[in-house]
Design a protein around this motif. Sequence first.
Motif: not given
Length: 82
Positions: A5, A7, A30-31, A81
């Motif tokens: 994960q 980012k 990713h948001e 994020y």
Amino acid sequence: MSDTQTKPALPDHLSANPRSPHYVAACFEHEIGIRLNGKERTDVEEYCISEGWVKIPSPKAKDRRGQPLLMTIKGTVEAYYL
């Protein structure tokens, strides 16, 4: 293939439009949250942290290709994020 994960770092200038040279697909896996002058914005199409602006779509005005015109709002920009 391991599913980590990690980012990618958010760039200084990022656009949500895939046709833009400032579009980075890896960031949109990713948001992303944008804060302008301390308030959360959910309608940001493009931002630049160093220059201090965000672009949001106009509610009614469209360009000749049918895309909404973008309005620029200046202030302190923070990207993160969720």
